[in-house]
Design a protein around this motif. Structure first.
Motif, short mmCIF file in Angstrom:
data_model
loop_
_atom_site.label_atom_id
_atom_site.label_comp_id
_atom_site.label_asym_id
_atom_site.label_seq_id
_atom_site.Cartn_x
_atom_site.Cartn_y
_atom_site.Cartn_z
N LEU A 1 1.04 -1.34 -0.46
CA LEU A 1 -0.22 -0.12 -0.05
C LEU A 1 0.81 1.38 -0.19
O LEU A 1 2.04 1.41 0.70
N GLY A 2 0.46 2.06 -0.29
CA GLY A 2 1.19 3.29 -0.15
C GLY A 2 1.96 3.62 -1.68
O GLY A 2 2.55 4.89 -2.32
N SER A 3 2.32 2.50 -2.63
CA SER A 3 2.70 2.13 -4.26
C SER A 3 1.75 2.36 -4.86
O SER A 3 0.54 1.85 -5.12
N TYR A 4 2.00 2.94 -5.81
CA TYR A 4 1.46 2.96 -7.43
C TYR A 4 2.01 3.39 -8.81
O TYR A 4 2.93 4.03 -8.79
N ARG A 5 1.67 3.08 -9.79
CA ARG A 5 3.07 3.47 -11.50
C ARG A 5 1.63 4.65 -11.74
O ARG A 5 0.87 4.40 -11.70
N PHE A 6 2.34 5.71 -12.05
CA PHE A 6 1.76 7.31 -12.44
C PHE A 6 1.71 7.05 -13.11
O PHE A 6 2.31 6.35 -14.34
N PHE A 7 0.72 7.87 -13.95
CA PHE A 7 0.07 7.39 -14.84
C PHE A 7 0.70 7.43 -16.73
O PHE A 7 1.05 7.22 -17.47
N ASN A 8 1.59 8.37 -16.11
CA ASN A 8 3.04 8.75 -17.35
C ASN A 8 4.12 8.22 -17.32
O ASN A 8 5.02 7.88 -18.33
N ASP A 9 3.95 6.87 -16.63
CA ASP A 9 5.17 5.65 -16.16
C ASP A 9 4.68 4.35 -16.44
O ASP A 9 5.63 3.50 -16.28
N VAL A 10 4.24 4.50 -17.98
CA VAL A 10 3.41 2.55 -17.85
C VAL A 10 4.30 3.20 -19.29
O VAL A 10 4.77 3.95 -20.48
N PRO A 11 4.55 1.19 -20.24
CA PRO A 11 5.31 1.64 -20.80
C PRO A 11 4.77 1.34 -21.88
O PRO A 11 3.37 0.70 -22.70
#
Length: 283
Positions: A63-73
């Motif tokens: 919890l507390g971690s996530y993938r920033f929308f601008n950091d997708v491959p």
């Protein structure tokens, strides 16, 4: 150990009810459906949550971690663009090739990317777990899903669902290093049943609320299984539900106890069924 077995967890309200009704202060929950959002709930410190698929991929949530929308491959030189309506597009040489979706009630946490073919049909979807790691790929042909691949946290495939005309007709579990197939199943229920039987033992109690897939996957388990009835005991024709009748008459022997409130008990006793399995509870 006491477990609560659920098919899926889709809302915060449902999750709070599961925790409130759990026999333990620290609930032990088994979920069946493969869901990237499950980490939102099973990542809580006071929860022992087991998803049957995550157990195979050895996935742990943070919890507390996530993938920033601008950091997708995305392909090299492609651009991720936020549209005026809030949707997020992926452009390749000026043409939209996919859309990105965020987790509900978040402003930046990537949920999945959906790539399309030139004719607009789906090509594949890449899903991200709630903590941002790659969760799965869903592959399509002519807008029909053909395969679902689920990864461990090193982005190595472990479980694959194969579909034909929208129905899963093969599931394989493979070694993530050698890719050798270790297990295979012909149906989703067969897969779920095998995984649940590998988790619970004769020393455990398992509580379910619904007589759907949760009931089917308990077949052959050695645990003490309890149906805590939350549905009406009657079907649309005002007859006792078929599965409930089969449980009470022991045609379905995988449920040993049926917990009901007084109102439902009064309804059930009006039918010609045994009451030996029924236990009255307060609700």
């Amino acid at each position: 150990m006491d477990y609560v077995l659920v098919n899926n967890i889709v809302t915060d309200n449902q999750w709070q009810r599961i925790k409130a009704e759990s026999p333990d202060q620290q609930p032990n929950v088994i979920s069946l459906v493969s869901a990237p959002i499950i980490g939102k709930y099973f990542g809580e410190s006071d929860v022992n949550g087991v998803n049957v698929l995550d157990r195979l991929t050895h996935r742990k949530y943070h919890l507390g971690s996530y993938r920033f929308f601008n950091d997708v491959p995305v392909p090299t030189w492609d651009k991720i663009f936020v549209n005026r309506d809030g949707s997020i597009s992926i452009y390749h040489h000026g043409s939209e090739i996919g859309k990105e979706f965020l987790y509900p009630n978040t402003r930046r946490a990537a949920q999945d990317v959906r790539y399309t073919n030139p004719d607009g049909t789906l090509d594949y979807i890449e899903e991200y777990a709630y903590d941002g790691t790659i969760f799965s790929n869903l592959f399509y042909a002519e807008n029909e899903m053909l395969e679902m691949v689920f990864y461990d946290q090193q982005y190595r495939p472990v479980v694959r669902y194969y579909l034909y005309q929208g129905v899963i007709n093969l599931i394989t579990v493979e070694d993530p290093v050698t890719h050798k197939i270790k297990q295979r199943y012909n149906t989703l229920n067969e897969f779920y049943n095998a995984q649940v039987r590998s988790i619970v033992s004769e020393k455990d109690k398992v509580i379910i609320n619904y007589m759907g897939v949760e009931l089917m996957v308990l077949n052959g388990t050695k645990s003490h299984n309890v149906l805590r009835l939350v549905e009406s005991p009657l079907d649309d024709q005002k007859n006792i539900r078929g599965n409930l009748r089969d449980i009470l008459t022991d045609v379905i022997s995988s449920i040993q106890t049926v917990e009901v409130n007084r109102a439902d008990y009064d309804i059930i006793k009006g039918f010609d069924v045994p009451l030996d399995k029924i236990k009255l509870i307060k609700k």
